[in-house]
Design an enzyme around this catalytic site. Structure first.
Site, PDB file in Angstrom:
ATOM      1  N   ARG A  75     -26.538  38.576  84.215  1.00  0.00           N
ATOM      2  CA  ARG A  75     -26.509  37.435  84.630  1.00  0.00           C
ATOM      3  C   ARG A  75     -25.310  36.782  84.320  1.00  0.00           C
ATOM      4  O   ARG A  75     -25.339  36.681  82.927  1.00  0.00           O
ATOM      5  CB  ARG A  75     -27.681  36.589  84.674  1.00  0.00           C
ATOM      6  CG  ARG A  75     -27.618  35.322  85.298  1.00  0.00           C
ATOM      7  CD  ARG A  75     -29.110  34.598  85.073  1.00  0.00           C
ATOM      8  NE  ARG A  75     -30.073  35.361  85.482  1.00  0.00           N
ATOM      9  CZ  ARG A  75     -31.429  35.191  85.069  1.00  0.00           C
ATOM     10  NH1 ARG A  75     -31.634  34.716  84.099  1.00  0.00           N
ATOM     11  NH2 ARG A  75     -32.321  35.865  86.134  1.00  0.00           N
ATOM     12  N   ARG A 144     -30.098  27.887  79.344  1.00  0.00           N
ATOM     13  CA  ARG A 144     -29.608  28.811  80.236  1.00  0.00           C
ATOM     14  C   ARG A 144     -28.317  28.068  81.207  1.00  0.00           C
ATOM     15  O   ARG A 144     -27.834  27.113  80.692  1.00  0.00           O
ATOM     16  CB  ARG A 144     -30.697  28.862  81.152  1.00  0.00           C
ATOM     17  CG  ARG A 144     -32.075  29.704  80.629  1.00  0.00           C
ATOM     18  CD  ARG A 144     -31.611  31.179  80.050  1.00  0.00           C
ATOM     19  NE  ARG A 144     -32.927  31.793  79.976  1.00  0.00           N
ATOM     20  CZ  ARG A 144     -33.701  32.306  80.702  1.00  0.00           C
ATOM     21  NH1 ARG A 144     -33.530  32.476  81.996  1.00  0.00           N
ATOM     22  NH2 ARG A 144     -35.023  33.134  80.207  1.00  0.00           N
ATOM     23  N   LYS A 208     -37.349  29.628  77.147  1.00  0.00           N
ATOM     24  CA  LYS A 208     -36.120  29.222  77.687  1.00  0.00           C
ATOM     25  C   LYS A 208     -36.175  27.771  77.965  1.00  0.00           C
ATOM     26  O   LYS A 208     -36.887  27.017  78.101  1.00  0.00           O
ATOM     27  CB  LYS A 208     -36.130  29.984  79.235  1.00  0.00           C
ATOM     28  CG  LYS A 208     -37.023  29.677  80.057  1.00  0.00           C
ATOM     29  CD  LYS A 208     -37.128  30.636  81.357  1.00  0.00           C
ATOM     30  CE  LYS A 208     -37.875  30.426  82.282  1.00  0.00           C
ATOM     31  NZ  LYS A 208     -38.140  31.382  83.427  1.00  0.00           N
ATOM     32  N   LYS A 210     -33.804  24.793  80.730  1.00  0.00           N
ATOM     33  CA  LYS A 210     -32.944  24.678  81.555  1.00  0.00           C
ATOM     34  C   LYS A 210     -32.597  23.101  81.867  1.00  0.00           C
ATOM     35  O   LYS A 210     -33.428  22.284  81.815  1.00  0.00           O
ATOM     36  CB  LYS A 210     -33.481  25.105  82.953  1.00  0.00           C
ATOM     37  CG  LYS A 210     -34.038  26.350  83.018  1.00  0.00           C
ATOM     38  CD  LYS A 210     -34.695  27.032  84.143  1.00  0.00           C
ATOM     39  CE  LYS A 210     -34.826  28.306  84.298  1.00  0.00           C
ATOM     40  NZ  LYS A 210     -35.823  28.980  85.404  1.00  0.00           N
ATOM     41  N   CYS A 431     -37.098  34.318  95.663  1.00  0.00           N
ATOM     42  CA  CYS A 431     -36.834  34.989  94.308  1.00  0.00           C
ATOM     43  C   CYS A 431     -36.503  36.381  94.572  1.00  0.00           C
ATOM     44  O   CYS A 431     -36.986  36.774  95.800  1.00  0.00           O
ATOM     45  CB  CYS A 431     -37.813  34.407  93.212  1.00  0.00           C
ATOM     46  SG  CYS A 431     -39.268  35.655  93.522  1.00  0.00           S
ATOM     47  N   CYS A 437     -37.994  43.185  89.924  1.00  0.00           N
ATOM     48  CA  CYS A 437     -38.649  42.227  88.987  1.00  0.00           C
ATOM     49  C   CYS A 437     -40.059  42.926  88.476  1.00  0.00           C
ATOM     50  O   CYS A 437     -40.814  43.026  89.280  1.00  0.00           O
ATOM     51  CB  CYS A 437     -38.952  40.913  89.589  1.00  0.00           C
ATOM     52  SG  CYS A 437     -39.671  39.655  88.514  1.00  0.00           S
ATOM     53  N   CYS A 476     -44.514  35.898  92.330  1.00  0.00           N
ATOM     54  CA  CYS A 476     -45.510  35.620  91.500  1.00  0.00           C
ATOM     55  C   CYS A 476     -45.692  34.209  91.141  1.00  0.00           C
ATOM     56  O   CYS A 476     -44.820  33.415  91.852  1.00  0.00           O
ATOM     57  CB  CYS A 476     -45.209  36.499  89.990  1.00  0.00           C
ATOM     58  SG  CYS A 476     -43.734  35.549  89.129  1.00  0.00           S
ATOM     59  N   CYS A 480     -39.605  31.126  90.091  1.00  0.00           N
ATOM     60  CA  CYS A 480     -38.186  31.297  90.104  1.00  0.00           C
ATOM     61  C   CYS A 480     -37.573  30.916  91.417  1.00  0.00           C
ATOM     62  O   CYS A 480     -36.309  30.435  91.504  1.00  0.00           O
ATOM     63  CB  CYS A 480     -37.706  32.812  89.698  1.00  0.00           C
ATOM     64  SG  CYS A 480     -38.223  33.187  88.220  1.00  0.00           S
TER      65      CYS A 480
END
Length: 557
Positions: A75, A144, A208, A210, A431, A437, A476, A480
């Site tokens: 990414r 991120r 993470k 954001k 997602c 994934c 899930c 995302c």
């Protein structure tokens, strides 16, 4: 603060990693497996990668006594989501040479490539480097990709927000030079003293983080789902400061009530860019020092804020900043979507926003999207901007060049596809989920298009085909695809099964509520048929489906 004797295994991997190097060099040289060593699978995320495998082929390979078909997703770090035409041409070639060939636009305003074999990882990153692109900190327990309002035609102030996104991204980069050591073979990077990192130290963040920047009246970045949310306050034709919010995040875990989706809480207002940067920095340091490092399911900033209390968190941030937040200023969002088709900005430049279903740029029979975009890039007369709704803006087109770009859009079918897509489809997000994934329980991007096709006639049945209903699907509960703050959200529970959520507002200011659990397609369509019928009969003037369904939920015992 977390007990140092009760750290999660990931924390020990980070602190013992020699600046995120670990044994990655040795892992890459091991030709006997497509995988890398277990600890390195954590560290590689900080370099913008995930180890994955083709889950469609797991059973087949197990039967043949072969290891799983491992590959890597890479990414890019693209604050504000911008590429030059030359970089798009380079990206197209890199995707063809090293990945599945599909260019994937993400909900974080960047791109990722899938299916990169271990032997191709280093050549891929080196190829990106030649395009002045990198994947540093695109994944991992760090800040991120920083997002911001994507279309300059929305406001003459866009450039200011875009530049702020770049400054925040640069400020929050890890100081280790391991990326260049490992992937670029930069022998000049030898001064270890330069790797001292006052922000991340040697332990980085608990999870993470954001950051998003919105310029009202459009909330196209879904700003409140971010750990740190910046909302530009405009007076006249100037940004006079930013409201700063913190604690957003949509991930949760099925069956674990201590995990939940949350929107960011407003801390207050600051009136200069210097204060914005300082506040962002110290919000991060408080999370670094107080975040949960024992249980990664409870380690996002939202849980730290709820543990300390919003006042407690603000007080600690203000103490470290050396100044106090002012009371938040009023602002108003009026929409949360991309403006499809042609728009012109304050400088007279033209922009074309094209619909890219779930961000997948590829050629399919009858629709050469990827080839068409390559032709457009090769003119050198456009720039490329990504949106947080997984779409693409062909930007900065001069009046003299507009006709040429318009002809190429028609030739490739891009403008026709964008014009003909339904309102529901244009407001859908999904997602990646299966097949790559590792966390996916159900399909998302491969399934939602066909589900939308089956929902469209139901909307037409009730005269709702032009309603801009937001519909989002995740494979899930990690969020995302941003399903928890859609008007209609699907969260995968098992293959072919989803929780159905309704009642989120159209502007991204309210989360939705679980309405049905673990249902398949037949029940999904029956349920939506009933809801759309009631909505068409009982909605108030100008009432959105999200607001109606939120009101409807209040009537259910």
């Amino acid at each position: 603060m977390t007990d140092k004797n009760n750290l999660s295994p990931v924390e020990r991997i980070k602190t013992g990693s020699n600046g995120l190097r670990g044994t990655l060099k040795e892992s890459l040289l091991d030709d006997f497996t497509g995988a890398i060593r277990e600890d390195d699978q954590t560290l590689i995320k900080f370099h913008g990668m995930y180890q994955q495998d083709d889950r469609d082929r797991r059973e087949e390979r197990v039967r043949k006594k072969l290891e799983w078909l491992y590959s890597y997703m890479i990414r890019l770090r693209l604050p504000g989501g911008f590429l030059t035409p030359e970089q798009w041409v380079g990206l197209n070639d890199i995707a063809e040479d090293h990945s599945t060939g599909v260019i994937k636009i993400t909900t974080r305003q960047t791109i990722q490539l899938h299916g990169i074999l271990k032997s191709h990882v280093k050549p891929t990153i080196q190829s990106f480097n030649l395009q002045h692109l990198d994947s540093i900190a695109a994944c991992g327990d760090v800040n991120r990709n920083v997002t911001c309002t994507s279309n300059p035609s929305e406001s003459p102030l866009h450039q200011e927000a875009f530049e702020l996104a770049g400054k925040i991204s640069e400020m929050c980069l890890p100081k280790t030079k391991s990326y260049y050591d490992l992937w670029i073979d930069d022998e000049l990077v030898v001064d270890r003293k330069s790797e001292e990192d006052p922000l991340y130290q040697d332990r980085y963040l608990p999870r993470k983080l954001k950051i998003g920047i919105a310029v009202p009246p459009n909330n196209d970045v879904d700003v409140f789902i971010n750990d740190i949310a910046l909302i530009a306050i405009i007076e006249g034709d100037k940004i006079v400061g930013y409201n700063i919010a913190a604690g957003g995040g949509l991930g949760a875990t099925h069956g674990n009530e201590s995990t939940y989706a949350r929107l960011a809480s407003v801390l207050g207002f600051v009136d200069t860019e210097e204060k914005v940067l300082k506040a962002v920095y110290e919000i991060i340091t408080v999370q670094r020092d107080f975040g949960n490092r024992s249980d990664r399911k409870l380690s996002r900033l939202k849980y730290t804020i709820d543990k300390l209390g919003i006042e407690g968190y603000r007080t600690e941030v203000e103490k470290r900043c050396g100044f106090s937040f002012e009371p938040a200023w009023e602002f108003k969002f009026e929409q949360r979507k991309d403006r499809y088709g042609w728009t012109q900005n304050h400088e007279g430049k033209w922009f074309y926003t094209l619909f890219v279903e779930h961000g997948r740029v590829l050629d399919i029979e009858g629709y050469p999207l990827k080839s068409g975009l390559l032709k457009i890039a090769e003119t050198g007369k456009v720039t490329f901007r990504f949106t947080c709704n997984q779409n693409l803006i062909l930007a900065d087109i001069s009046e003299n060049d507009k006709a040429e770009i318009e002809a190429l859009l028609k030739e490739s079918g891009i403008s026709g596809y964008t014009d003909e897509a339904s309102a529901l489809r244009k407001n859908s997000v999904a997602c990646v989920a299966l097949n790559t994934c590792s966390l996916a329980l159900a399909e998302a991007q491969r399934y939602l298009p066909s589900l939308v096709t089956k929902i469209e006639p139901v909307l037409e049945k009730y005269g709702l085909q032009n309603d801009d209903i937001t519909i989002r699907m995740t494979g899930c509960p990690n969020g995302c695809g941003r399903s928890p703050n859609a008007e209609i959200g699907f969260v995968g529970t098992a293959y072919g099964k989803y929780n159905l959520h309704i009642g989120g507002d159209r502007l991204g200011m309210r989360l939705n509520t679980k309405f049905k659990e673990n249902i398949g397609e037949e029940e999904i369509l029956q349920t939506l048929d009933k809801l759309f019928g009631i909505y068409s009969e009982q909605k108030k003037p100008e009432e959105t489906f999200g607001d109606f369904s939120y009101r409807y939920l209040q009537t259910i015992p």
